[in-house]
Write an enzyme that holds these catalytic residues in place. Sequence first.
Site, PDB file in Angstrom:
ATOM      1  N   GLU A  35      -4.456 -58.872 -48.882  1.00 45.44           N
ATOM      2  CA  GLU A  35      -3.809 -59.430 -50.228  1.00 45.44           C
ATOM      3  C   GLU A  35      -2.791 -58.903 -50.977  1.00 45.44           C
ATOM      4  O   GLU A  35      -1.975 -59.268 -51.389  1.00 45.44           O
ATOM      5  CB  GLU A  35      -4.885 -60.083 -50.911  1.00 45.44           C
ATOM      6  CG  GLU A  35      -5.900 -60.791 -50.298  1.00 45.44           C
ATOM      7  CD  GLU A  35      -7.204 -60.375 -49.595  1.00 45.44           C
ATOM      8  OE1 GLU A  35      -8.241 -60.901 -49.703  1.00 45.44           O
ATOM      9  OE2 GLU A  35      -6.994 -59.095 -49.187  1.00 45.44           O
ATOM     10  N   CYS A  60     -12.140 -59.829 -51.937  1.00 49.33           N
ATOM     11  CA  CYS A  60     -13.119 -58.820 -52.358  1.00 49.33           C
ATOM     12  C   CYS A  60     -13.237 -59.109 -53.797  1.00 49.33           C
ATOM     13  O   CYS A  60     -12.289 -59.167 -54.539  1.00 49.33           O
ATOM     14  CB  CYS A  60     -13.006 -57.433 -51.756  1.00 49.33           C
ATOM     15  SG  CYS A  60     -11.532 -56.614 -52.298  1.00 49.33           S
ATOM     16  N   CYS A  69      -9.475 -57.260 -54.658  1.00 49.29           N
ATOM     17  CA  CYS A  69      -8.366 -58.142 -54.497  1.00 49.29           C
ATOM     18  C   CYS A  69      -8.194 -59.505 -55.335  1.00 49.29           C
ATOM     19  O   CYS A  69      -7.267 -59.772 -55.659  1.00 49.29           O
ATOM     20  CB  CYS A  69      -8.206 -58.559 -53.004  1.00 49.29           C
ATOM     21  SG  CYS A  69      -7.729 -57.123 -51.747  1.00 49.29           S
ATOM     22  N   ALA A 139     -17.397 -50.711 -14.081  1.00 49.24           N
ATOM     23  CA  ALA A 139     -16.830 -51.272 -13.009  1.00 49.24           C
ATOM     24  C   ALA A 139     -17.631 -51.288 -11.797  1.00 49.24           C
ATOM     25  O   ALA A 139     -18.740 -50.230 -11.671  1.00 49.24           O
ATOM     26  CB  ALA A 139     -15.527 -50.155 -12.512  1.00 49.24           C
ATOM     27  N   THR A 184     -23.621 -38.775 -17.971  1.00 52.02           N
ATOM     28  CA  THR A 184     -22.278 -39.158 -17.618  1.00 52.02           C
ATOM     29  C   THR A 184     -21.516 -37.939 -18.015  1.00 52.02           C
ATOM     30  O   THR A 184     -20.227 -37.573 -17.198  1.00 52.02           O
ATOM     31  CB  THR A 184     -21.700 -40.421 -18.295  1.00 52.02           C
ATOM     32  OG1 THR A 184     -22.532 -41.369 -17.984  1.00 52.02           O
ATOM     33  CG2 THR A 184     -19.971 -40.698 -18.132  1.00 52.02           C
ATOM     34  N   ARG A 195      -5.557 -42.018 -23.402  1.00 49.09           N
ATOM     35  CA  ARG A 195      -4.169 -41.491 -22.922  1.00 49.09           C
ATOM     36  C   ARG A 195      -2.978 -42.266 -22.251  1.00 49.09           C
ATOM     37  O   ARG A 195      -1.883 -41.669 -22.156  1.00 49.09           O
ATOM     38  CB  ARG A 195      -4.674 -40.499 -21.929  1.00 49.09           C
ATOM     39  CG  ARG A 195      -5.758 -39.277 -22.283  1.00 49.09           C
ATOM     40  CD  ARG A 195      -6.278 -38.626 -20.832  1.00 49.09           C
ATOM     41  NE  ARG A 195      -6.948 -39.408 -19.968  1.00 49.09           N
ATOM     42  CZ  ARG A 195      -7.966 -39.811 -19.783  1.00 49.09           C
ATOM     43  NH1 ARG A 195      -8.863 -39.628 -20.944  1.00 49.09           N
ATOM     44  NH2 ARG A 195      -8.485 -40.547 -18.763  1.00 49.09           N
ATOM     45  N   LEU A 265     -26.698 -48.434 -20.031  1.00 51.35           N
ATOM     46  CA  LEU A 265     -26.146 -49.706 -19.847  1.00 51.35           C
ATOM     47  C   LEU A 265     -27.450 -50.597 -19.775  1.00 51.35           C
ATOM     48  O   LEU A 265     -27.594 -51.718 -20.810  1.00 51.35           O
ATOM     49  CB  LEU A 265     -25.098 -50.110 -18.817  1.00 51.35           C
ATOM     50  CG  LEU A 265     -23.817 -49.481 -19.142  1.00 51.35           C
ATOM     51  CD1 LEU A 265     -23.088 -49.535 -17.759  1.00 51.35           C
ATOM     52  CD2 LEU A 265     -23.034 -50.211 -19.938  1.00 51.35           C
TER      53      LEU A 265
END
Length: 316
Positions: A35, A60, A69, A139, A184, A195, A265
């Site tokens: 805003e 806000c 704002c 993947a 990992t 990158r 995961l």
Amino acid sequence: MGSTAPNPMVGCVIVVNDQIIAEGYTSPYGGAHAEVNAIQSVKDVSLLHKATLYVTLEPCAHFGKTPPCSDLIIAHKIPRVVIGCVDEHDKVCGKGIAKLKAAGCEVTVGVLETECKAHHKRFFTYHTKKRPYIILKWAESNDGFMAPLSKSETKPVWISNSYSRQLVHQWRAEEQAILVGANTVVQDNPSLTTREVEGSNPTRIVIDPKNSLAETYQVFNSDAKTIRLTSVEIDVQKPLAAEICNALYTHQINSVIVEGGQKTLQAFIDENLWDEARIFSSDLKLVEGVSNPKINGTLVSETSIGSDCLKILTND
């Protein structure tokens, strides 16, 4: 995306007589809100007295790194404000709307509300569920493996193609953090940076309960900030994903890509602590290897990226 966190990615336009006279969106964290940027870009401020301000999220009403704002909107006597959705952050949550109405603004709430809530899903997840918005990514080979059982070098074995890998780097630039486990780091020595695209590097999160990883691994270089989660922050005797979520909430991380191994995961899947899964399937065959995670979710898209197939699931 990727620059405003932990603030939300808000968009704002200001309209007079069906003509857009200004646009604004949230600056990088610590800077002006949408805003403010929109109002400050108006060349003739007298037009604001007859304008309508459209904003994706409730303005806000509190002092943070910047003033409220809602106060700025009131100070410029903008008569009409159209809000996509209420801010669910407890410091706002209706207070901005109430302040605008008390000042005499005509306020409309809930326009394109579903779309606006989806747009602000990271911010809302953080404040309502007290954890980051969690994106799982991996993947897998054509025969259902995500990594070989063994390899001769300490670097990743690429299952997806170069186009898919570039897309992953774009995703990294869009989220606040990226997470992997200690295994990992040891097996792949990844950089976890952006990158291959232009964009900020995410904060790197490394699960290292024993604090055993050497500082020589690439995740600890100066390319990006790294947070090491040791036994000081996570209790390995408790459900792992929940412990990680609690730690990341403390660090004000509102979105994270989990790029860890199968165990990491699967921990998020088993504890039902995930929002999206982005899964690449390639035509590569490994014959044997580490099996891909087992997941159930709602398939929202399936896209070909060269020889790869990208499936995106949501946890509805």
